[in-house]
Design an enzyme around this catalytic site. Structure first.
Site, PDB file in Angstrom:
ATOM      1  N   GLU A 230      54.336 -53.971  36.331  1.00  0.00           N
ATOM      2  CA  GLU A 230      55.371 -53.011  35.965  1.00  0.00           C
ATOM      3  C   GLU A 230      55.303 -52.657  34.486  1.00  0.00           C
ATOM      4  OE1 GLU A 230      57.060 -51.450  38.028  1.00  0.00           O
ATOM      5  OE2 GLU A 230      57.246 -52.664  39.852  1.00  0.00           O
TER       6      GLU A 230
ATOM      7  N   ASP B 252      49.091 -50.071  47.751  1.00  0.00           N
ATOM      8  CA  ASP B 252      49.071 -48.623  47.541  1.00  0.00           C
ATOM      9  C   ASP B 252      48.281 -48.144  46.322  1.00  0.00           C
ATOM     10  OD1 ASP B 252      50.942 -49.832  45.910  1.00  0.00           O
ATOM     11  OD2 ASP B 252      52.604 -48.517  46.421  1.00  0.00           O
TER      12      ASP B 252
ATOM     13  N   GLU C 264      63.702 -47.568  52.844  1.00  0.00           N
ATOM     14  CA  GLU C 264      62.644 -48.418  52.295  1.00  0.00           C
ATOM     15  C   GLU C 264      61.622 -48.791  53.352  1.00  0.00           C
ATOM     16  OE1 GLU C 264      62.223 -50.302  48.580  1.00  0.00           O
ATOM     17  OE2 GLU C 264      62.055 -48.210  49.205  1.00  0.00           O
TER      18      GLU C 264
ATOM     19  N   GLU D 287      57.813 -40.847  45.610  1.00  0.00           N
ATOM     20  CA  GLU D 287      56.508 -40.655  46.235  1.00  0.00           C
ATOM     21  C   GLU D 287      56.470 -39.464  47.187  1.00  0.00           C
ATOM     22  OE1 GLU D 287      56.486 -44.566  44.472  1.00  0.00           O
ATOM     23  OE2 GLU D 287      57.907 -43.632  45.862  1.00  0.00           O
TER      24      GLU D 287
END
Length: 886
Positions: A131, A277, A371, A389
């Site tokens: 992150e 991803d 989610e 996204e």
């Protein structure tokens, strides 16, 4: 998801109950309307940004329900989510290049001054390496890129690379995390103390997610190229190299979680969503930014496997890397919504359109993407933290197709954000999309990404302060200039623990820079791809009801009578509102949407049919049969090659035969066995080889039995299928009495069947033994001459077998069946607690035609050890699958 063994020729049914809403086909949107939507994006951004600055700064995030900042340690811990917070004004740094893109130059300059003056990066706090890299390091580099661009245009002349200096400082603080034997970074690092020593409160972790280790290269390479220090790029490449080496070599997929020390996969499920991803994203985008052909090769290799195993358009379903035809879960997570955008970059537009359309239907059903949601679009995890996204993929699809439909999709996203997420102090994440309840949370990526992509979607070229084609978007949508690929101050990175790179040529690549104007000269063309998805998902678009119900007066179709190759049955399904989709792996997907039935009575029949099919599946699952064996007993195999075969639910039960059925094999003509055999005189007294497809298994059995065959072997026509990767497949009957079938019928997947066909091609006469388990070779050849070497390993080979020594670990490539490495698969999904190796259905068997390898004790032990290790691996995978499902 329901996986059903049917009474048809096909192995399984997936019943997906789709729901959705009508979509109005869009027309061209006027410039004025686009301008209004663009202005609305700016107003919404201002609402979020100003509330963060007024109520939260210098805290990392805004808490929009209580109108205050979230400071780590002062608020109740949210677990791993808080690892993104490092007391470094996260939201402001993450938003820097968004301000520049939205033409807010004054605000951008003020924000840069604030970051340089106020932000500290040496806090004694443990943060997520992943992150911090994508949000903070990426934010600083994106801000630096924008500041340099403005300075070149005569603005911000005071800027002297302050953000870049901060970025290098942060990069150095992240580097200690990469001090592992594998090169994979620790998942967390202390900004002040690194990872070693008790004061770090980190360094004890043993595992990390694949995306966490594989989403470093863009930011670290950019930092190296900007500063001329190759260290950062070298460490990021080393981590990528290690992940590539640890991919599952048969499936070319990677797992979700990996041990950072040993490289063993901790979680072997694989998809394109959470945990993996951005690893795939960064392989493609790093190739775009850096021009490294090796990265493109890796991406294309992974992508081919994704489309082979994971993609079931419009669905993207997680699988097991060692058993890629075995689903790992029955739900999808919202992070996979980025994938259609990546497919646009790849140039694979059609599946991008299909998956995006499915996601849009879910969005319209629940207002936001949950989610996680099931394959029938019910909520699995109800939260929605304002993820961007879906908007990202919408932008890329509009850019590729210029279809105004995607402008309407963007309008829906805007309206839903304003209607359901907007609160007086910003925008609040959804705690439950079903109830509309909020969570006191507004993540930094909402400002960094969501408004960037929505602004770009509605902007004209003249609305942009620079050409976005000159930049690549990171996974956090930060802008890195493509000019970095030729940066003069970026010497080639040193190689750290490098792997041998194969020589590349054009055959390794799919060069994909599609001209979308040629692909889609008519903007409405993508509509053709969306229509099938809409018709499958949409339950509220009513169809006209016929004046007279077709089929009236006939009894309804029953599940036990259904045959997938019967046109009349397919028409009856259509009338009942049941559609049938053939999947590329041979399965059939049945979708029931009652509103598309021709009448209420037909819809009721359809529901009854689906219920019967589920009950039939449940009954057949209770009748699971163990695998069978096809053992090649003729020269030069002599029983050494054992192929795992699927049983039939009809015909001779090999488990009740002490000797099995032994005979020479012959290819049936016609090969599909769907009509009377033309070579019956040759098949008589032999075991017939048949191709799967075009008719029922029982029909094939009856035709070869009528020709006088003593057995039959059906070979899968799906190229590449194997018992290594697919769950055991058992052949069902045809819904009628099959007592007339008395011969044994077995099923081989394509890989194992090809071994048998190649052997037949090479040796003309090939004899096999069909049995419930592999037989001891001494028992097979009892009463027949058998070379001593086959019994005790000490005798000589037969005279016509070569006695020349050969390296058995590397069989000669000219041998026709050298690669007959087969393993058994003893279980089906759901039987994860009872994995036991079958006697005789043994280890990996390598065949050297013409020579018997020495049967010494060490090699036997090694074979058994290999077998048990493989079984243990499978057992762990299935246990993990059960844990994931719970």
């Amino acid at each position: 998801m329901w996986m059903l063994h049917s009474a048809t020729m096909l192995p399984a049914f997936w019943l997906l109950f789709f729901m959705g809403t009508c979509i109005r086909l869009s027309e061209t949107m006027s410039r004025d309307e686009k301008s209004k939507l663009r202005i609305q994006v700016l107003e919404m951004f201002d609402h979020a940004y100003r509330n963060y600055m007024d109520h939260a700064y210098p805290a990392d995030e805004l808490m929009p329900l209580t109108c205050r900042g979230r400071v780590r340690g002062l608020e109740p811990s949210r677990g791993d989510v808080d690892d993104a917070l490092g007391k470094f004004s996260l939201t402001l740094i993450d938003t820097l290049d968004t301000l520049a893109l939205l033409n807010k130059t004054v605000e951008f300059e003020e924000a840069v001054r604030r970051v340089v003056k106020d932000v500290r990066l040496d806090n004694d706090i443990v943060v997520s390496v992943f992150e911090t890299n994508i949000r903070v390091l990426g934010g600083l580099l994106g801000g630096h890129s924008m500041a340099v661009m403005l300075k070149e245009n005569g603005q911000m002349v005071w800027y002297q690379n302050e953000l870049l200096h901060m970025a290098k400082d942060l990069g150095l603080r992240l580097l200690p995390a990469f001090n592992t034997s594998s090169g994979l970074p620790y998942p967390r690092v202390n900004l002040r103390h690194g990872v070693h020593g008790p004061e770090t409160r980190t360094g004890t972790e043993t595992e990390t997610c694949t995306a966490c280790a594989g989403t470093i290269i863009l930011e670290f390479a950019a930092l190296s190229r900007f500063t001329g220090d190759p260290t950062f790029e070298a460490h990021a490449r080393r981590a990528l190299d290690f992940l590539w080496e640890k991919r599952q070599r048969n499936s070319n997929l990677v797992g979700t979680t990996i041990n950072i020390h040993s490289g063993e996969w901790v979680r072997r499920d694989s998809g394109v969503g959470a945990g993996i991803d951005s690893y795939y994203e960064y392989l493609m985008k790093a190739y775009i930014l850096l021009g490294d052909d090796q990265l493109l090769l890796r991406f294309n290799t992974h992508y081919a496997s994704i489309m082979k195993y994971i993609s079931q358009p419009p669905l993207l379903l997680d699988v097991h890397i060692h058993k890629p035809l075995l689903p790992a879960r029955t739900w999808m997570d919202s992070l996979l919504a980025f994938f259609p955008g990546l497919q646009v970059l790849k140039g694979d537009i059609r599946p991008a359109i299909e998956t995006h359309e499915m996601l849009y239907q879910v969005t319209k059903k629940h207002n936001f993407l949950p989610e996680a949601f099931t394959t029938d679009f019910r909520v699995h995890w109800a939260q929605h933290p304002l993820r961007p996204e879906f908007a990202e993929s919408t932008y890329f699809l509009y850019k590729a197709t210029r279809d105004p439909y995607y402008l309407e999709v963007g309008r829906t996203v805007l309206e839903n954000l304003n209607r359901f997420a907007r609160v007086p102090c910003g925008f609040a994440a959804m705690k439950d999309v079903r109830t509309g309840s909020h969570e006191d949370r507004m993540d930094s990526f909402f400002l960094a990404e969501m408004f960037k992509y929505l602004f770009l979607l509605f902007a004209e070229e003249e609305d942009l302060p620079f050409n976005v084609e000159d930049y690549v978007f990171t996974t956090e949508a930060h802008l890195l200039p493509l000019s970095l690929s030729t940066a003069s101050n970026s010497p080639a990175p040193p190689v750290i623990n490098s792997v041998v790179i194969e020589e590349l040529d054009d055959l390794n690549f799919e060069w994909t820079c599609p001209n979308t104007r040629l692909l889609f000269p008519d903007p409405a063309f993508p509509r053709n791809f969306r229509e099938p998805i809409r018709s499958a998902v949409d339950k509220s678009c009513l169809r006209p009801i016929a004046h007279r119900e077709p089929g009236m007066g006939r009894p309804p179709l029953r599940a036990q009578d259904f045959m997938a190759n019967n046109p009349e049955h397919l028409e009856l399904l259509r009338r009942m509102g049941v559609s049938l989709i053939h999947l590329k792996d041979g399965r059939v997907q049945l979708v029931q949407h009652a509103t598309q039935a021709v009448s209420a009575v037909a819809a009721e029949d359809g529901m009854r049919f689906m219920q019967e099919m589920m009950e039939l599946s449940s009954q057949q699952q209770k009748e699971q049969l163990p695998p069978r064996a096809v053992q090649i007993v003729s020269h030069p195999f002599f029983g050494r090659v054992v192929l795992t075969a699927g049983p039939a639910q009809f015909g001779m039960d090999l488990s009740k035969s002490s000797s099995g059925v032994r005979g020479f094999v012959t290819v049936a003509e016609p090969y599909n066995g769907c009509s009377e055999l033309s070579n019956g005189e040759i098949v008589a007294g032999r075991i017939a080889l048949l191709q799967r497809g075009q008719c029922m298994f029982a029909e094939k059995a009856r035709h070869v039995q009528k020709a006088g065959a003593i057995g039959g072997i059906v070979i899968d026509d799906n190229e590449g299928s194997s018992s290594d990767t697919a769950p055991l497949f058992q052949m069902a009957g045809d819904g009628r009495n099959t007592d007339d079938v008395t011969l044994p019928l077995l099923f081989l997947f394509h890989k194992e069947g090809n071994i048998l066909l190649e052997a037949l091609k090479e040796y003309k006469e090939v004899e096999v033994l069909l049995s419930d388990k592999a037989r001891d070779r001494e028992a097979i050849f009892k009463g027949k001459a058998l070379p001593g070497a086959l019994l005790d390993g000490n005798g000589a080979e037969e005279e016509d077998c070569s006695t020349e020594e050969r390296d058995h670990s590397s069989p000669a490539p000219s041998e026709p069946v050298d690669q007959s490495q087969v393993t058994t698969q003893e279980q089906t999904a759901g039987d994860s607690e009872s994995v036991q190796p079958a006697e005789g259905l043994g280890s990996y068997v390598s065949v050297d035609a013409g020579e018997e390898p020495p049967a010494d004790e060490d090699s036997n032990n090694q074979s058994v050890d290999s077998l048990m290790a493989d079984w243990q691996e499978d057992l762990e995978a299935f246990k993990q699958m059960e844990k994931d499902e719970l």
